[in-house]
Each structure stands twice: as structure tokens, then as C-alpha cells.
Design a protein around this motif. Structure first.
Motif, PDB file in Angstrom:
ATOM      1  N   VAL A   1       0.825  -1.211   0.000  1.00 42.05           N
ATOM      2  CA  VAL A   1       0.000   0.000   0.000  1.00 42.05           C
ATOM      3  C   VAL A   1       0.862   1.265   0.000  1.00 42.05           C
ATOM      4  N   VAL A   2       2.110   1.159   0.425  1.00 46.46           N
ATOM      5  CA  VAL A   2       2.972   2.339   0.508  1.00 46.46           C
ATOM      6  C   VAL A   2       3.212   2.891  -0.897  1.00 46.46           C
ATOM      7  N   GLY A   3       2.954   4.189  -1.034  1.00 48.01           N
ATOM      8  CA  GLY A   3       3.115   4.859  -2.320  1.00 48.01           C
ATOM      9  C   GLY A   3       1.937   5.778  -2.581  1.00 48.01           C
ATOM     10  N   SER A   4       1.878   6.293  -3.788  1.00 49.77           N
ATOM     11  CA  SER A   4       0.805   7.217  -4.176  1.00 49.77           C
ATOM     12  C   SER A   4      -0.187   6.510  -5.084  1.00 49.77           C
ATOM     13  N   TRP A   5      -1.473   6.795  -4.844  1.00 49.56           N
ATOM     14  CA  TRP A   5      -2.563   6.157  -5.566  1.00 49.56           C
ATOM     15  C   TRP A   5      -3.539   7.227  -6.050  1.00 49.56           C
ATOM     16  N   THR A   6      -4.100   7.060  -7.243  1.00 48.37           N
ATOM     17  CA  THR A   6      -5.072   8.018  -7.784  1.00 48.37           C
ATOM     18  C   THR A   6      -6.290   7.281  -8.315  1.00 48.37           C
ATOM     19  N   TRP A   7      -7.412   7.985  -8.255  1.00 53.19           N
ATOM     20  CA  TRP A   7      -8.671   7.451  -8.787  1.00 53.19           C
ATOM     21  C   TRP A   7      -9.519   8.613  -9.243  1.00 53.19           C
ATOM     22  N   THR A   8     -10.033   8.537 -10.459  1.00 51.73           N
ATOM     23  CA  THR A   8     -10.934   9.557 -10.985  1.00 51.73           C
ATOM     24  C   THR A   8     -12.327   8.962 -11.051  1.00 51.73           C
ATOM     25  N   LEU A   9     -13.277   9.656 -10.447  1.00 48.23           N
ATOM     26  CA  LEU A   9     -14.656   9.176 -10.449  1.00 48.23           C
ATOM     27  C   LEU A   9     -15.169   9.095 -11.877  1.00 48.23           C
TER      28      LEU A   9
ATOM     29  N   ASN B   1      -6.541  11.532  -4.604  1.00 46.68           N
ATOM     30  CA  ASN B   1      -5.120  11.205  -4.486  1.00 46.68           C
ATOM     31  C   ASN B   1      -4.838  10.783  -3.052  1.00 46.68           C
ATOM     32  N   LEU B   2      -4.205   9.636  -2.897  1.00 43.48           N
ATOM     33  CA  LEU B   2      -3.830   9.138  -1.578  1.00 43.48           C
ATOM     34  C   LEU B   2      -2.351   8.807  -1.593  1.00 43.48           C
ATOM     35  N   HIS B   3      -1.640   9.246  -0.565  1.00 45.80           N
ATOM     36  CA  HIS B   3      -0.210   8.941  -0.457  1.00 45.80           C
ATOM     37  C   HIS B   3       0.039   8.281   0.899  1.00 45.80           C
ATOM     38  N   TYR B   4       0.290   6.970   0.854  1.00 39.40           N
ATOM     39  CA  TYR B   4       0.584   6.195   2.058  1.00 39.40           C
ATOM     40  C   TYR B   4       2.094   6.152   2.255  1.00 39.40           C
ATOM     41  N   GLN B   5       2.538   6.615   3.403  1.00 37.03           N
ATOM     42  CA  GLN B   5       3.964   6.612   3.712  1.00 37.03           C
ATOM     43  C   GLN B   5       4.296   5.398   4.572  1.00 37.03           C
ATOM     44  N   GLY B   6       5.536   4.978   4.512  1.00 35.65           N
ATOM     45  CA  GLY B   6       5.978   3.805   5.260  1.00 35.65           C
ATOM     46  C   GLY B   6       5.942   3.978   6.766  1.00 35.65           C
ATOM     47  N   ASN B   7       5.783   5.214   7.243  1.00 32.13           N
ATOM     48  CA  ASN B   7       5.755   5.463   8.691  1.00 32.13           C
ATOM     49  C   ASN B   7       4.345   5.397   9.279  1.00 32.13           C
ATOM     50  N   GLY B   8       3.348   4.959   8.490  1.00 32.89           N
ATOM     51  CA  GLY B   8       1.985   4.815   9.004  1.00 32.89           C
ATOM     52  C   GLY B   8       1.142   6.076   8.910  1.00 32.89           C
ATOM     53  N   THR B   9       1.557   7.028   8.085  1.00 35.75           N
ATOM     54  CA  THR B   9       0.740   8.225   7.874  1.00 35.75           C
ATOM     55  C   THR B   9       0.288   8.263   6.418  1.00 35.75           C
TER      56      THR B   9
ATOM     57  N   GLU C   1     -11.519  18.491  -0.472  1.00 35.73           N
ATOM     58  CA  GLU C   1     -11.106  17.911   0.808  1.00 35.73           C
ATOM     59  C   GLU C   1      -9.609  17.597   0.823  1.00 35.73           C
ATOM     60  N   VAL C   2      -8.963  17.930   1.932  1.00 36.06           N
ATOM     61  CA  VAL C   2      -7.564  17.575   2.170  1.00 36.06           C
ATOM     62  C   VAL C   2      -7.493  16.993   3.576  1.00 36.06           C
TER      63      VAL C   2
END
Length: 145
Positions: A35-43, A51-59, A67-68
Motif C-alpha cells: 500500500v505504501v506509495g501514491s494512488w489516484t482514482w478519478t470518479l 489522491n492518496l499517499h501512504y507513507q511507510g511510517n503509518g501516515t 477535501e484535504v
């Protein structure tokens, strides 16, 4: 019979060494969750991207429409027998604006559990309310690094 006993003893010894893990002085390679990395989805049918960016440190940082958000997350290290990873996110900061769907989301501090499933190449994922394909969105695509 002796050969069987020898083989069984050898197999148990190897298993116990693997269970003990690496020695204190041995370097261990970090395991990066898919899951770590950046993910995008267009409705579909909209010019709005999540846009979702999962970092390896759990954030996690996210944006969707106006929305941000910033979140903490925990994800199971292995998928269930049904192929889903359990993902629990707790929003720590949000601007309180509407996302791509026009929804206002959870207030900070409320954990939300979802279930994610990856494509075989781990370059796409879907997000589901349950360990089922009945209520999901996506696929989110891994953004180039």
C-alpha cells in the motif's frame, strides 16, 4: 525408520531457526507493504481525482475534490484468505470540505476500517467496506514515483 527420524529432526531444526529470526547482529531488510506509495482514482463521469499517499511510517495524506486530510493508518501485513488487507485509518487533520462525491467525511479521531485488494501486479487496488466485492470503489492506480 531411522531415515524418517533424521529427516524429521532436520526439518524441525530448520523450522526452529527460521522461527527464531535473524541474529541480533544481522541486518534485516525493511519490508515495504504494497500500500505504501501514491494512488489516484478519478470518479467515472467526473473531472475529479482522489489522491492518496501512504507513507511507510503509518501516515497518509489525501486529497479529493476540495477535501484535504492527514491520517494515521494501520494495515494488516498479509491478506486474509479472501485476499483482502484490513486497513484502519484515523483522520488526524482535515479541512472539512467536500470530497469528489460531494460528501463530508469522518471527523478527526474516528477510526474507519476498510478492506483493500491489490491487482496481481500490485499496480492497482480497490477499497471495500467489507471483505467482499459488493461495496467497493476503484480501482486506484499506483502513481509513478
Amino acid at each position: 525408520m531411522r531415515q524418517f527420524f533424521f529427516f524429521f529432526t532436520l526439518l524441525c531444526s530448520v523450522a526452529s531457526l527460521q522461527a527464531a529470526g535473524p541474529s541480533a547482529g544481522a541486518p534485516s531488510a525493511p519490508v515495504q507493504h504494497p500500500v505504501v506509495g501514491s494512488w489516484t482514482w478519478t470518479l467515472p463521469g467526473k473531472a475529479c481525482t482522489e489522491n492518496l499517499h501512504y507513507q511507510g511510517n503509518g501516515t497518509r495524506r489525501g486529497s479529493s475534490g476540495e477535501e484535504v486530510t492527514q491520517s494515521r493508518y494501520e494495515v494488516s501485513p498479509m491478506p486474509s484468505l479472501l485476499g483482502f488487507y484490513r486497513l484502519t485509518e484515523t483522520v488526524t487533520e482535515g479541512n472539512g470540505k467536500k470530497d469528489c462525491s460531494g460528501d463530508l467525511h469522518e471527523a478527526p479521531g474516528e477510526p474507519v476500517t476498510r478492506f483493500i485488494q491489490f491487482s496481481p501486479k500490485k499496480d492497482q487496488l480497490i477499497v471495500c467496506r467489507e471483505e467482499s466485492l459488493k461495496a467497493c470503489f476503484g480501482p486506484l492506480k499506483r502513481a509513478p514515483q
